[in-house]
Design a protein around this motif. Structure first.
Motif, PDB file in Angstrom:
ATOM      1  N   GLY A 645       7.625 -56.689 -38.233  1.00 48.15           N
ATOM      2  CA  GLY A 645       8.894 -56.869 -37.542  1.00 48.15           C
ATOM      3  C   GLY A 645       8.774 -57.826 -36.378  1.00 48.15           C
ATOM      4  N   TRP A 646       9.711 -57.699 -35.441  1.00 48.36           N
ATOM      5  CA  TRP A 646       9.779 -58.591 -34.278  1.00 48.36           C
ATOM      6  C   TRP A 646       8.924 -58.036 -33.148  1.00 48.36           C
ATOM      7  CZ3 TRP A 646      12.162 -63.256 -34.482  1.00 48.36           C
ATOM      8  CH2 TRP A 646      13.039 -63.474 -35.545  1.00 48.36           C
ATOM      9  N   GLN A 647       8.171 -58.951 -32.501  1.00 47.03           N
ATOM     10  CA  GLN A 647       7.285 -58.575 -31.393  1.00 47.03           C
ATOM     11  C   GLN A 647       7.625 -59.438 -30.183  1.00 47.03           C
ATOM     12  OE1 GLN A 647       5.145 -56.065 -31.868  1.00 47.03           O
ATOM     13  NE2 GLN A 647       5.599 -55.889 -34.058  1.00 47.03           N
ATOM     14  N   THR A 648       7.632 -58.806 -29.011  1.00 51.24           N
ATOM     15  CA  THR A 648       7.846 -59.560 -27.772  1.00 51.24           C
ATOM     16  C   THR A 648       6.631 -60.433 -27.494  1.00 51.24           C
ATOM     17  OG1 THR A 648       9.250 -57.811 -26.895  1.00 51.24           O
ATOM     18  CG2 THR A 648       8.339 -59.368 -25.304  1.00 51.24           C
ATOM     19  N   VAL A 649       6.873 -61.679 -27.114  1.00 49.37           N
ATOM     20  CA  VAL A 649       5.770 -62.620 -26.905  1.00 49.37           C
ATOM     21  C   VAL A 649       5.725 -63.040 -25.442  1.00 49.37           C
ATOM     22  CG1 VAL A 649       5.757 -63.478 -29.261  1.00 49.37           C
ATOM     23  CG2 VAL A 649       7.303 -64.508 -27.607  1.00 49.37           C
ATOM     24  N   ALA A 650       4.547 -63.555 -25.052  1.00 50.13           N
ATOM     25  CA  ALA A 650       4.337 -64.003 -23.673  1.00 50.13           C
ATOM     26  C   ALA A 650       4.882 -65.418 -23.484  1.00 50.13           C
ATOM     27  CB  ALA A 650       2.856 -63.950 -23.329  1.00 50.13           C
ATOM     28  N   THR A 651       5.304 -65.705 -22.281  1.00 53.56           N
ATOM     29  CA  THR A 651       5.804 -67.040 -21.933  1.00 53.56           C
ATOM     30  C   THR A 651       5.069 -67.552 -20.708  1.00 53.56           C
ATOM     31  OG1 THR A 651       7.571 -66.051 -20.620  1.00 53.56           O
ATOM     32  CG2 THR A 651       8.076 -66.586 -22.908  1.00 53.56           C
TER      33      THR A 651
END
Length: 1028
Positions: A645-651
């Motif tokens: 699924g969708w995963q929060t990523v770093a910026t």
């Protein structure tokens, strides 16, 4: 005198209406149709009947017209009337042919039927008996004339060659015109010489006649040379064609060589599928002719000597068809009549009107006819009658009928009485309608009570007689009377006016600001006249709210004089304008409230990747709706084919502020397809995500991840087996991924290497006869791709393939434990040496009636020296052998031993179980269980007891058939008893429940038979008594 005449007519109509008859204008139920009458030679009886029937009261009378003149049937004449039908006897084909029309009349007027034509069909004989020979050269074209005799009706033509039934067959060289009957031969050949006879057939009379033979003779003065086509059969320059009819165009040419015929439209349009080209293209047939088929058509005849063509225009026409008809109407004196009559036709139709079968007199100024519209002003009784609109062009005409009635009556309120009660709002306007029936229109006046009403700026009598009151006050209440009069009489009707207090909404208009999920109440409090009922209607954005059918969000919570509503769990979609409309019988008022709903943001828009590197991605987006709460931050999520699924990523920036519309995502895997989406957050919460960006792949780079769990060992003789866990695809960094396997004997200085090109590979086997068995090796596995080589895994030590065990186990012993179990023991082999290890043992066993190949196998691990085999059959012999095994395989088998299992335990359960309780003791007794001949003798019993059916029972063993248990008697107990022997445990008795007993002594017994029903078995039968 004129007025007196009108009164007499009026009185006669009224008298007739009150009698038993019902007046009805003449209406055709059957109209004449056109007739084509066949006349056969020698036929004496020639009778034609034209039908005509009409309904009406008084019954209609009939007249007939032929070619514009009335027919006067006289005794003995050939014309007679039977009802409305016209009979013509001894038909005369010269005098009786023409156009017939039927007239039907009664006291209401006269109507004329549609036109019906009468034609006769006949075919006379040829008068000429001989025809001169036609002399032609070979190769020349010729036309043989038919010259049909006098006739009427459609004809068809055929030709006989020499003798019947040899008919001329039409092809590209021969053609028979169905217009003239002539036979055309484009190029004469010697085989054409002979006699030709024209046969004419009348399609109506079905009769045929033959003409005299026409000899065709070949001239002997030479052969005709070649020449260009000469068109002999052609169509007119203009051919009018009726709508929906079939048109046939003929075209044929003489020539040498024989010409070919082709057709085309001059405008270049292709022929439709319905167009038929037949008889070698000599006839063009267009069925169901329509407007789009009209135009110029060209027939082309050509051969090697030249080309010729003719053109003709097909023009479309359509007789009139009515599209709008006047309807019967009843008007009052001095009123205006407007009748509209329309028809479709080509060319456009003209219109004329008839009254009672005669042309309408247009000389009066009050009568006007304009393009089919008839207008008569200031109607009077003389205008009563039957009217007909005639629409016509040169191709036909159609009739339509309508009746005009003009009535004269005294004022009459019986059909439209004044309303008994009229309600009005104080300060408002009210209209009291007065609609008496009278003709001509007279004078209308009003009274309030007994006083005549005078018009003022507040009270006005309208042109239609109704009374309008403005700015109504309580003083206006009372009884109002409308009085109508004309020259035929006076009539009146009365009704009461009641003035009510105005309805007002006391709740102020407002503006509500709420958050998603809250519940709010929209007020609608009302002040109103207590004698009036209220009706509340709520609107949301101008649409009616249907309570109970919109997801249970809306609920009425007001009382009798309040229309408050509650909106539960309000959503963003509920933002808008809410209107409360209040209605009574006299007025209506409304109030509006604007509701603003604050909620999580809407999804951001247009999320897209602007740049991609090996491990980063630059994104941009546009803000979505803030839903009335400023945006505070954004979150970016990513998805790959390998993620769950969708995963929060770093910026790059850990926190993305609400006004930031771009960001750089970090820590991505090289050479992986990514999708990104953005979520916005405000003070209410986080909203729905944006639509995903298009899939975009990061750039490739050197692999950075090494294989995990590098290990090995085992395999076949002279093999070194190296294993690892493959690197996941998302960690491979780019295309062309593979592994570099490095290994060396423990302590050796240099490494041997091998490349494994499959990214999914998980093992590598190095085989070499020089590899000693069970020798230590150091191994490591590296990675590479198209960009180059990556790192190696840490070094680990493994062993090369060992040899299988070389010796068989000894001292194999077997002991029967029970009827289903045996115990096997042996002496272990040495655990390991320099060439092999012992990882465990395999025990093979099989029954007396089985083959060793079908043996069952029990495998042990480690240095275990015994095993218990279960689930065997009692009183049975089994054979067994043992062998050692390791990673290389199995060793030799031991010697075979056998064992016989013990007899099975008793198959009978204990019965006649009795029990009693005394103080803190439970005493049990049961009958002895006797073993059968093939069963082992009972050596004891196991008594199992517990406080309920689900808890773990306690077990007591005894060699007797009774047992005394020291148990508290203030609890329930569940007890079972089963025998045991050297063959194992037997079958348990039924569960026995001993209930807790409050007294000192109780006795009981289990059911005597095990065959009881489930209810009987599950019950406890008390056979004793309580002793207090």
């Amino acid at each position: 005198m004129e007025l007196l005449w009108k009164l007499i007519v009026l009185l006669s109509l009224v008298e007739y209406l009150t009698g038993s008859g019902v007046l009805q204008r003449p209406v055709f139920t059957k109209q004449p149709g056109s007739v084509v009458f066949p006349i056969q030679s020698g036929e004496n009886r020639r009778e034609v009947v034209f039908s005509c029937e009409a309904q009406g009261h008084p019954p209609p009378s009939y007249r007939w017209m032929l070619n514009g003149s009335f027919i006067l049937p006289m005794p003995g004449s050939r014309f007679s009337l039977m009802g409305g039908n016209l009979h013509i006897t001894n038909l005369n084909k010269d005098e009786d042919v023409g156009i017939y029309q039927c007239f039907a009349s009664n006291s209401f007027g006269t109507v004329i039927s549609r036109e019906a034509s009468l034609h006769v069909a006949y075919l006379e004989n040829f008068k000429t008996q001989r025809r001169n020979p036609v002399r032609v050269r070979e190769g020349q074209g010729v036309v043989l004339l038919c010259g049909p005799p006098p006739h009427s009706g459609e004809l068809t033509f055929t030709w006989i060659f020499n003798e019947y039934p040899s008919f001329v067959v039409q092809d590209t060289r021969r053609f028979v015109s169905q217009k003239t009957g002539n036979l055309y031969i484009a190029k004469v050949e010697p085989s054409d010489v002979g006699n030709y006879t024209c046969v004419v057939t009348n399609m109506v009379t079905k009769s045929s006649v033959q003409g005299p033979p026409s000899p065709l003779v070949l001239r002997l003065d030479g052969v005709m040379g070649e020449y260009e086509p000469k068109i002999e059969v052609q169509f007119p320059e203009v051919v009018p064609v009726a709508k929906s009819s079939t048109v046939k165009l003929e075209c044929f040419a003489l020539g040498n060589p024989v010409p070919t015929i082709s057709w085309k439209r001059v405008d270049g349009a292709p022929f439709g599928r319905k167009v038929d080209l037949n008889k070698a293209s000599g006839v063009l047939e267009i069925p169901y002719f329509q407007q789009e088929d009209a135009g110029m058509y060209e027939c082309i005849a050509e051969n090697s000597r030249g080309r010729n063509s003719v053109k003709g225009k097909l023009s479309f026409y359509a007789p009139p068809q009515l599209t709008e008809k006047p309807q019967d109407v009843q008007k009052t004196i001095d009123d205006t009549l407007v009748w509209e009559c329309k028809a479709s036709a080509k060319p456009k139709p003209s219109y004329r009107w008839l009254k009672n079968g005669e042309p309408l007199d247009y000389m009066e100024d009050r009568v006007q006819v304009n393009n089919g519209v008839l207008t008569i002003n200031n109607l009077n009784l003389a205008d009563i009658g039957m009217y007909q609109c005639v629409a016509e062009n040169k191709h036909g005409r159609v009739f339509t009928n309508a009746e005009l009635r003009v009535i004269a009556i005294a004022p009459d309120f019986s059909q439209n009485l004044l309303k008994t009660q009229t309600l009005a709002r104080q300060g408002g306007d009210v209209l009291i309608e007065c609609k008496p029936r009278m003709s001509p229109r007279g004078v209308i006046s009003w009274r309030k009570g007994n006083e005549a009403l005078r018009e003022s700026h507040r009270m006005m009598v309208l042109d239609n007689g109704s009374l309008r009151l403005s700015n109504v006050t309580k003083m206006d209440a009372g009884i109002y009377t409308c009085v109508a009069r004309n020259q035929f009489g006076v009539a009146s009707s009365s009704g009461s006016l009641f003035v009510k207090e105005a309805t007002t909404i006391t709740s102020p208009a407002g503006h509500l600001d709420v958050t998603v999920g809250e519940s709010i109440v929209l007020p609608c409090q009302v002040s109103h006249d207590p004698t009036l009922d209220l009706k509340f209607t709520w609107f949301f954005n101008e649409q009616v709210i249907h309570f109970g059918s919109q997801g249970a969000y809306f609920e009425k919570v007001g009382g009798r004089s309040a229309g408050d509503i509650m909106i539960r769990n309000i959503q963003l979609s509920h933002a808008g304008k809410y209107t409360c409309a209040v209605q009574t019988k006299v007025d209506s008022v409304s109030i509006a409230t604007d509701v603003v709903v604050r909620g999580p943001p809407g999804p951001p828009l247009d999320c897209q990747v602007t740049e991609m590197t090996e491990t980063t991605a630059s994104l941009s987006w546009r803000p979505g709706l803030d839903n009335h709460s400023p945006l505070l931050s954004y979150t970016i999520q990513a998805r790959t084919p390998f993620s769950l699924g969708w995963q929060t990523v770093a910026t790059v920036l850990e926190a993305l502020k609400g006004k930031q519309l771009s960001a750089t995502v970090t820590d991505l895997s090289p050479w992986v397809d990514y999708e990104f989406r953005v979520l916005a957050t405000n003070s209410v919460g986080t909203g729905e995500p944006s639509k995903p960006s298009k899939k975009t792949r990061t750039k490739e780079m050197l692999p950075r991840v090494t294989p995990a769990r590098v290990n090995g060992g085992g395999g076949g003789r002279s093999e070194l087996v190296i294993t690892w866990e493959p690197v996941p695809e998302e960690m491979q960094g780019g295309p062309g991924f593979g592994y570099v396997v490095a290994f060396r004997p423990l302590g050796a200085p240099g490494w041997m290497q091998a490349a494994v090109t499959s990214p999914d590979a998980s093992r590598y086997v190095f085989k070499n006869e020089t590899i000693p068995p069970f020798s230590p090796y150091q191994v490591k596995v590296g990675v590479y791709n198209n960009k180059g080589e990556g790192p190696f895994s840490p070094v680990t030590t493994i062993y090369s393939a060992e040899e299988e065990p070389s010796r068989a186990p000894v001292r194999l012993r077997v002991r029967s434990v029970s009827a289903s179990e045996v115990e096997v023991t042996w002496k272990p082999l040495a655990w390991s040496n320099s060439r092999r290890r012992i990882l465990g043992y395999e025990l093979l066993y099989w029954g007396e009636k089985e083959k060793p190949d079908a043996a069952s196998v029990v495998r042990t691990e480690g240095n275990k020296t015994s095993v218990l085999i279960r689930d065997l059959e009692g009183s049975s012999t089994y054979y067994m052998s043992l062998r050692a095994y390791n990673s290389a395989g199995v060793g030799p088998q031991s010697s075979i031993v056998n064992v016989t299992t013990k007899k099975p335990p008793p198959s009978q359960a204990p019965v006649k179980i009795m029990w009693n309780t005394s103080n803190s003791k439970v005493i049990l007794r049961w009958d002895q269980v006797h073993a059968l001949e093939n069963e082992s003798e009972v050596t004891g019993y196991k008594v199992m007891y517990s406080q309920d059916k689900h808890s773990r029972p306690s077990v007591v063993e005894t060699n007797n058939t009774s047992l005394e248990l020291s148990l508290p008697t203030n609890q329930d107990y569940v007890i079972q008893i089963k025998p045991f022997s050297e063959g194992g445990e037997g079958i348990s008795s039924r569960q026995i429940t001993i209930p807790k007993v409050e007294g000192s002594i109780a006795t009981g017994a289990a059911p005597k038979s095990l065959g009881f029903s489930a209810v009987s078995i599950g019950a406890v039968v008390l056979t004793g008594r309580m002793l207090l």
